[in-house]
Design a protein around this motif. Structure first.
Motif, mmCIF file in Angstrom:
data_model
loop_
_atom_site.group_PDB
_atom_site.id
_atom_site.type_symbol
_atom_site.label_atom_id
_atom_site.label_comp_id
_atom_site.label_asym_id
_atom_site.label_seq_id
_atom_site.Cartn_x
_atom_site.Cartn_y
_atom_site.Cartn_z
ATOM 1 N N SER A 107 0.816 -1.213 0.000
ATOM 2 C CA SER A 107 0.000 0.000 0.000
ATOM 3 C C SER A 107 0.849 1.262 0.000
ATOM 4 N N ARG A 108 2.139 1.169 0.369
ATOM 5 C CA ARG A 108 3.090 2.283 0.403
ATOM 6 C C ARG A 108 2.626 3.388 1.339
ATOM 7 N N GLN A 109 2.010 3.001 2.431
ATOM 8 C CA GLN A 109 1.483 3.957 3.400
ATOM 9 C C GLN A 109 2.521 4.188 4.487
ATOM 10 N N GLU A 110 2.990 5.425 4.610
ATOM 11 C CA GLU A 110 3.911 5.804 5.677
ATOM 12 C C GLU A 110 3.115 6.333 6.858
ATOM 13 N N ARG A 111 3.508 5.925 8.053
ATOM 14 C CA ARG A 111 2.758 6.346 9.237
ATOM 15 C C ARG A 111 3.727 6.739 10.347
ATOM 16 N N TYR A 112 3.434 7.887 10.949
ATOM 17 C CA TYR A 112 4.152 8.362 12.125
ATOM 18 C C TYR A 112 3.218 8.312 13.333
ATOM 19 N N GLN A 113 3.827 8.223 14.475
ATOM 20 C CA GLN A 113 3.074 8.217 15.733
ATOM 21 C C GLN A 113 3.545 9.373 16.600
ATOM 22 N N ALA A 114 2.589 10.103 17.141
ATOM 23 C CA ALA A 114 2.919 11.250 17.997
ATOM 24 C C ALA A 114 1.873 11.346 19.096
ATOM 25 N N ARG A 115 2.259 10.934 20.291
ATOM 26 C CA ARG A 115 1.360 11.044 21.445
ATOM 27 C C ARG A 115 1.620 12.360 22.168
ATOM 28 N N PRO A 116 0.637 12.858 22.879
ATOM 29 C CA PRO A 116 0.854 14.140 23.585
ATOM 30 C C PRO A 116 1.832 13.972 24.732
ATOM 31 N N PRO A 117 2.549 15.028 25.092
ATOM 32 C CA PRO A 117 3.441 14.935 26.259
ATOM 33 C C PRO A 117 2.621 14.735 27.527
ATOM 34 N N ARG A 118 3.191 14.047 28.475
ATOM 35 C CA ARG A 118 2.493 13.786 29.729
ATOM 36 C C ARG A 118 2.592 15.003 30.644
ATOM 37 N N VAL A 119 1.511 15.274 31.303
ATOM 38 C CA VAL A 119 1.477 16.418 32.206
ATOM 39 C C VAL A 119 1.669 15.926 33.634
ATOM 40 N N LEU A 173 13.082 13.038 36.449
ATOM 41 C CA LEU A 173 12.539 14.361 36.761
ATOM 42 C C LEU A 173 11.020 14.336 36.785
ATOM 43 N N ALA A 174 10.424 13.636 35.831
ATOM 44 C CA ALA A 174 8.962 13.582 35.793
ATOM 45 C C ALA A 174 8.404 12.815 36.976
ATOM 46 N N SER A 175 9.100 11.774 37.404
ATOM 47 C CA SER A 175 8.622 10.990 38.545
ATOM 48 C C SER A 175 8.646 11.796 39.828
ATOM 49 N N ASN A 176 9.511 12.771 39.891
ATOM 50 C CA ASN A 176 9.605 13.618 41.076
ATOM 51 C C ASN A 176 8.979 14.997 40.865
ATOM 52 N N SER A 177 8.140 15.090 39.837
ATOM 53 C CA SER A 177 7.422 16.341 39.537
ATOM 54 C C SER A 177 8.364 17.513 39.372
ATOM 55 N N GLN A 178 9.506 17.239 38.743
ATOM 56 C CA GLN A 178 10.496 18.285 38.518
ATOM 57 C C GLN A 178 10.696 18.588 37.033
ATOM 58 N N SER A 179 9.796 18.079 36.185
ATOM 59 C CA SER A 179 9.955 18.309 34.753
ATOM 60 C C SER A 179 9.755 19.785 34.435
ATOM 61 N N PRO A 180 10.594 20.351 33.600
ATOM 62 C CA PRO A 180 10.422 21.768 33.232
ATOM 63 C C PRO A 180 9.140 21.966 32.441
ATOM 64 N N GLY A 181 8.429 23.012 32.779
ATOM 65 C CA GLY A 181 7.167 23.282 32.103
ATOM 66 C C GLY A 181 6.056 22.353 32.495
ATOM 67 N N ASN A 182 6.280 21.493 33.502
ATOM 68 C CA ASN A 182 5.282 20.533 33.970
ATOM 69 C C ASN A 182 4.850 19.563 32.879
ATOM 70 N N VAL A 183 5.738 19.275 31.921
ATOM 71 C CA VAL A 183 5.448 18.297 30.874
ATOM 72 C C VAL A 183 6.618 17.342 30.778
#
Length: 1298
Positions: free
Chosen positions: A775-787, A857-867
């Protein structure tokens, strides 16, 4: 419908959804017991008469089990007389009732192997349901192996009953003389609504809603925007500057898209904030798949089938809310935009959690016919919007066709508004629409040259292409080009309607549904004095050329891009004499009805040509025509529409709708028909809002292989224009059942049964290969950043980060697909030099090495921008699996094959169904058979091998579709593909076989797939720099890079043999393998520096690369003896003996002047092409890359001159050195002597000048002489002695003074 007066049973369903109890009446017993049921009928009936606990009966009353079980009721009446009456009037027709055991229509709540009652409880049901207070209902299909009759039976847990209901009153049209047949309509209305009347009542029907909103309007309720602003946003720098400890590049400029997709859903037709919150809390997340349609003009844009899959990010509404957490919410995803694409398909599905919501597709297209005013309002550029839909515009107005380039048109227009220069315009395929009055001059002039009987403002013909609209008003033709920056890379568009063919009298515009050669086309038919001439108009990109005149023909048959007279239509309609079709050989008899041709249609995939009027002819080869006799000669076809997937619908002058499946000869009347009446009755029972007694069809069209109507409804003096689906499969099934039924006597009563004409019960596709290869179908995946926020809701900043990441991901894809050799001083990333990792995101993925730190950093709620940005959420998908269906299209390269299996089962598939007799292989062979119809059998071939599974009464067909290496030369990737098709047909399945799905019935037994032969899109040739360096180091025993090392462009030494290697990169599947074919290598440009590189002329390219050159201009040579047919160039391969650099005296690299003290360097612009020399592929690979060579030799003259200068300088220096070494001692001695004499002279003069006659003076002189001697002592001891003797001699010579 009144209550049955005979014995019947009604099962009562108790729904527990939402904590509410709903009692539903369900007719559970349909027909008599099936096969093998008579043996246990007495026992089951005894159980059903009261032995089950909690079960009571009453006459004519309804009783519900209080314990949460399921009760039933029975009515009793004078049934014996009715049964005797039925026995005299048995029906003669038979109805094919579809088997549905494969799809899970077995709701068996019987007993398990141990004979105990099986209990299946849903959550929330365990406490409310008492044991023994009701029995579940199971519906099972049965089949009589001797008669082949399908029966439908209903079971209770431990009981079985026969439906006896001959006296039901009609729910549809009344049939005279046979009163009992009235009951069948009501029975069909119940039988043929599976899941709507009972099975799906427990599951609310939920649908997705998607709207487009601006970037700055996120969180606002009740807002929807139009898709016209295409400029990327540059306001994300402030957001990304906060992401210091994140997998982002602070030096990168992140942009965003101007729109979001706002996603919501509703159940039961009502939107509820509580439902959406419940879905969010139960884990529901919408998955959004955006598909970009490839552009028409492949000369400007690269052909690719691109998709990006995103996940909805929950966001709280900005509206005022009194709740602590959330009142209203929605999901948001970026709406991506891609250069070259103006048509986007948005498929929304569920992640499997929360409520059941069916997948839905939306058309989100760019509208290039809008412009923003100074007050930020939008206005159409083609005219003025009219907000009042007057009924006279649609009521009693004939329907008209919807003309456009199939699959490429973002904006559709439909004319035909009586006495108004207005059109219906839509960019969502009529999900919503606008009535626009066009800004045209309407300046028609009648003359002898162009006679006009009457004039009107009506827009008769309207055609939409990718960026241009065409209309015809009377004899005038206009076009208008929209503003599409993504197509034209500029804001240019038509300021007003442009008139074309001003000197022609046009009576008809005709569309060309398919684009070819990177262009779209329209045709204009003339009238008046130039009657019979045809003008072709070509639309390529932004430009619309003036239509070209073509020789007259009567009537014209369009084949490709030329006109020819291929067939002479008979004068009268042939007499088929009861046959479904008739081959026109010239010897057939004819009726007295004249053949009145009105139009033609050509399907480029199936090569079917249709000529239609008050008849329908079809041909596969444009020479032999078949007359389809099912179409009545009293009717006349007005227009027809084709799905290009094997389906075709026909509209007559009387607004009848007919259906034809390509490859068959049977035509079906959809409207008006008995099946339509059944469908209408069901819709009335459901109180549907899209069906009314007073309606007018505006147009009929296909969308995504489904047939749709645009209908104007009048209800309560209010008009409404709606788009509704035409359920073709359901109509055919209803019509089949209403025409084929019979009655069987079971003891003292009659039962209604239907005949199943489908030769198989189950059809499955198996062993399907991974679809992306074909089918020659190219597919990308992009999930939202976790808050980091505990509630999980996103903020505006986190959504902005999502926008920037999706934009950056598509930018990486675009850069990786570029094939430029260079841009400025360096190579383009992802250019002709193959990257170490064959993935467009590999450079960004290098930041994965710090992923553990980001997670910490995310596990300790220290991610910059809260993401928190998870790098694994942004990737390209290479391993998509087949979804139990054939791909949308199949691309075949030279000699490649597509292999799959078709499983057909003759017996039932119920778990409790066990046939008594197993069919033999001969019986299976005579029952089911599979055929393959190829549109171009000279180009492709199909091999079918069958395997009989006797123990399962099934046949497995192995189908191999292969290219025959004969119908295509070579072409660029995705360019000039040969369009053909493959049609799978199960004998006897057309119009008889249906499969029930959760989205309704689906036709089975016929599968049509477009096949595209040529070089598939997404393949390219790349210079394998990594392996080239390794192999050259191995063969030459060394490798010397340039003094200034450039990791993007390594150097090669001139005196070393150069062994180049290349890769075939598949951008769709991620495969990358060595190029094994043959190719021609040419140096087409070069220069000593990157800034001085120039292109060589054709003559220079020949002289610099051809082994036949006699001008001493060769740049390189090879020991290979294989050359092209004209011996002009050498043919190379991966097994070649390498390249030796020559740079002869007339070549541009000869006598290169070095700019530094290091050896000369040169940059060669190399072209590698396999065109005409490689027989292994249809792909015409062309690669241009830069090759950096250092250590070039100097010319003989320049070398001799440099040698002489160098030698002279060297000899001079040596001579000076020798002279200096020999004369140094003599020079030192002479220097010392000279200096001694000078000192003596100086001392003598100083003595005679300062000598005194007295002693005091002599003492003084002595003192001075002593000082002088001290000064001179360092020079010589002799000088000191002379200074001591000099005063004594002077004292003796001079007398004393007295």
């Amino acid at each position: 419908m009144e209550k049955c007066r005979e014995k019947r049973e009604w099962g009562e369903k108790v729904s527990r959804l939402g904590g509410m109890v709903r009692i539903e009446k369900v007719l559970t017993d349909k027909v008599a017991p099936g096969w093998k049921e008579k043996k246990v009928q007495g026992e089951e009936k005894a159980r059903g008469e009261g032995k089950a606990s909690g079960e009571k009966r009453s006459q004519g009353k309804e009783r519900v089990s209080k314990g949460g079980g399921r009760g039933f009721r029975r009515g009793r009446g004078e049934g014996q007389d009715r049964e005797e009456q039925l026995s005299k009037d048995q029906g003669k027709g038979r109805v094919d009732k579809e088997r549905v055991e494969e799809l899970g229509w077995v709701e068996e709540h019987g007993r398990n192997k141990a004979g105990k009652q099986r209990e299946e409880q849903t959550p929330g049901e365990k406490k409310g349901r008492g044991q023994g207070k009701g029995r579940g209902v199971g519906k099972v299909w049965a089949q009589d192996p001797e008669k082949g009759e399908a029966r439908y039976r209903t079971r209770y847990q431990g009981s079985s009953h026969v439906a006896r209901c001959p006296a039901m009153y009609p729910a549809g049209p009344a049939w005279p003389k046979l009163r009992v047949l009235r009951a069948m309509w009501a029975l069909l209305a119940v039988l043929l609504a599976p899941g709507r009347l009972w099975a799906k009542e427990d599951i609310q029907e939920c649908i997705w809603h998607v709207v487009l909103i601006k970037f700055e309007a996120v969180g606002e309720e009740g807002r929807s925007d139009r898709f016209f602003d295409l400029e990327p946003l540059e306001t994300l720098d402030s957001v990304f500057s906060l992401l210091v400890d994140a997998p982002t590049d602070q030096n990168e400029k992140y942009l965003g898209f101007p729109y979001y997709l706002k996603i919501n859903y509703s159940c039961g037709g009502e939107s509820s904030e509580a439902q959406v919150r419940k879905g969010h809390l139960t884990g529901l997340k919408p998955l959004v798949l955006v598909t970009f349609q490839s552009p028409v003009n492949f000369h400007r844009w690269k052909i690719e089938q691109l998709q990006i899959q995103m996940e909805g990010a929950p966001f709280r509404s900005k509206e005022r809310c009194n709740a602590e957490e959330v009142c209203a919410m929605s999901w948001y995803t970026p709406m991506p935009i891609k250069n070259g694409s103006v048509v986007m398909y948005v498929d929304v599905s569920s992640n499997g959690l929360g409520p059941f919501i069916q997948n839905k597709r939306f058309h989100v297209n760019i509208n290039g016919f809008l412009q923003k005013q100074q007050d930020n309002t939008l206005q159409f550029t083609v005219g003025n919007e009219i907000f009042n839909l007057i009924p006279r515009y649609f009521i009693n107005v004939p329907s008209r066709p919807l003309w456009h380039t199939v699959g490429q048109t973002p904006v559709l227009i439909l004319g035909g508004i009586p006495d108004e220069k207005s059109v219906l315009l839509t960019d969502t395929s009529f999900t919503d629409f606008f009535l626009v009055e066009l800004n045209i001059d309407s300046c028609w002039v009648g003359s002898f040259y162009c006679p006009q009987a009457s004039f009107t403002a009506t827009i008769y013909d309207a055609i939409a292409t990718e960026s241009t609209l065409f209309i015809r008003q009377n004899q005038l033709v206009y076009y208008f080009t929209g503003t599409y920056v993504t197509l034209h890379e500029s804001n240019q568009g038509s300021g007003s309607w442009v008139r074309v063919l001003a000197n022609e009298c046009i009576k008809k515009l005709c569309p060309v549904y398919a684009h070819s050669n990177g262009s779209e086309y329209v045709m204009a038919l003339t009238t008046g004095k130039r009657e019979g001439y045809v003008h072709f108009g070509t639309i390529t990109g932004f430009e619309s050329s003036e239509p070209q005149e073509v020789l007259p023909c009567s009537p014209p048959v369009v084949v490709g891009n030329y006109l020819a007279i291929l067939y002479t239509i008979p004068e009268f309609i042939p007499d088929a004499r009861g046959l479904e079709f008739l081959m026109l050989l010239g010897t057939e008899s004819h009726t007295t009805f004249l053949m009145v041709p009105k139009g033609m249609f050509y399907n480029q995939y199936s090569n079917l040509l249709y000529i239609w009027g008050n008849f329908l002819l079809q041909s596969y080869n444009y020479e032999n025509f078949i007359y389809l006799a099912d179409f009545p000669k009293e009717q006349s076809i007005k227009y027809l529409v084709n799905s290009f997937r094997g389906d075709m619908a026909i509209v007559t002058e009387t607004e009848e709708i007919w259906y034809l499946l390509e490859g068959s000869y049977r035509m079906y009347k959809l409207f008006p028909s008995r099946g339509w009446e059944v469908h209408i009755n069901l819709q009335v029972m459901h109180q549907s809002s899209v069906y009314t007694p007073n309606e007018t069809m505006v147009t009929l069209f296909y969308e995504d292989t489904k047939l749709y109507q645009l209908v104007y409804l009048m209800k309560n003096q209010q008009g409404q224009l709606v788009k509704r689906h035409v359920p073709v499969e359901q109509l055919l099934m209803y019509q089949q059942l209403s025409n084929h039924y019979f009655f069987e006597r079971q003891g003292s009563h009659l039962t209604l049964s239907f005949t199943n004409f489908c030769p198989f019960s189950v059809m499955r596709l198996r062993d399907l290969p991974n679809p992306q290869v074909y089918s020659r179908q190219e597919r990308y995946q992009a999930r939202p950043p976790r808050v980091v926020e505990p509630s999980g809701f996103h903020s505006e900043n986190s959504l902005a980060v999502y926008q920037g990441l999706v934009y950056y991901l598509l930018c990486l894809h675009s850069e990786y697909h570029k094939v430029d050799a260079w841009r400025g001083p360096g190579l383009v990333r992802g250019g002709p030099y193959a990257d170490p990792v064959h993935d467009s995101t590999w450079r960004w993925s290098n930041k994965k090495q710090d992923q553990d730190y980001y997670f910490y950093l995310a596990s300790n709620s220290q991610s910059p921008g809260n993401v928190y940005i998870d790098m694994a959420s942004y990737e390209k998908i290479y391993d998509l699996k087949a979804d139990y269906e054939l791909p949308e299209r199949i691309f075949l390269d030279k000699g490649t094959s597509y292999v799959f299996s078709v499983f057909l089962s003759v017996g039932g598939q119920s778990l409790e169904f066990t046939p008594e007799r197993v069919l033999t292989s001969e019986e299976l062979k005579s029952t089911v058979d599979l055929g393959v119809v190829l549109a171009d059998p000279g180009c492709i071939e199909a091999v079918v091998r069958q395997k009989f599974l006797i123990n399962r009464n099934s046949v497995l067909f192995r189908v191999t579709l292969s290219d025959k290496r004969s119908c295509f030369d070579q072409g660029l990737s995705g360019h000039h593909l040969l369009e053909t098709s493959m049609l799978l047909k199960v004998a006897g399945a057309v119009g008889h076989c249906f499969q029930n799905t959760h989205q309704g019935p689906r036709m089975q037994g016929n599968l049509m797939v477009p096949v595209l032969i040529g070089c598939p899109p997404g393949k390219r040739l790349a210079f394998d720099i990594t392996y080239t360096l390794q192999y050259n180091r191995l063969q030459n025993k060394h490798y010397f890079d340039c003094v200034r090392v450039d990791p993007e462009m390594p150097c090669f030494l001139f005196r070393d043999v150069f062994y180049p290697f290349f890769l075939i990169q598949d951008l769709v599947t991620g495969d990358s393998g060595s190029f094994q074919g043959s190719y021609v290598l040419k140096v087409v440009g070069g220069g000593p520096t990157l800034d001085t590189i120039r292109e060589y002329s054709e003559e220079e390219i020949y002289r610099f690369n051809s082994p036949l050159d006699k001008t001493h201009s060769l740049i390189w040579t090879t020991k290979n003896t294989t050359t092209t047919k004209d011996s002009a160039f050498n043919i190379m391969s991966h097994q070649s003996l390498g390249i030796e650099w020559l740079c002869l005296e007339n070549s541009p690299c000869y006598d290169t002047i070095p700019h530094t003290i290091f050896a000369p360097e040169f940059f060669f612009k190399v072209l590698v092409s396999n065109r005409g020399v490689d027989k292994s592929t249809y792909c015409d690979y062309q690669l241009i890359f830069l090759l950096h060579i250092h250590g070039l030799p100097l010319s003989a003259k320049r070398a001799f001159f440099i040698l002489m200068v160098s030698s002279s300088v060297f000899i001079g220096l040596v001579t000076l050195y020798i002279i200096f070494c020999l004369l140094l001692p003599v020079m030192v001695k002479a220097w010392n002597s000279l200096r001694w004499k000078i000192n003596n002279i100086i001392m003598s003069e100083s003595y005679y000048t300062y000598t005194s006659p007295s002693r005091n003076c002599s003492g003084t002189s002595e003192t001075r002489s002593t000082v002088s001697s001290r000064v001179g002592s360092s020079d010589s001891s002799k000088v000191a002695e002379a200074n001591q003797r000099a005063p004594e001699q002077t004292w003796k010579k001079k007398p004393l003074v007295t």
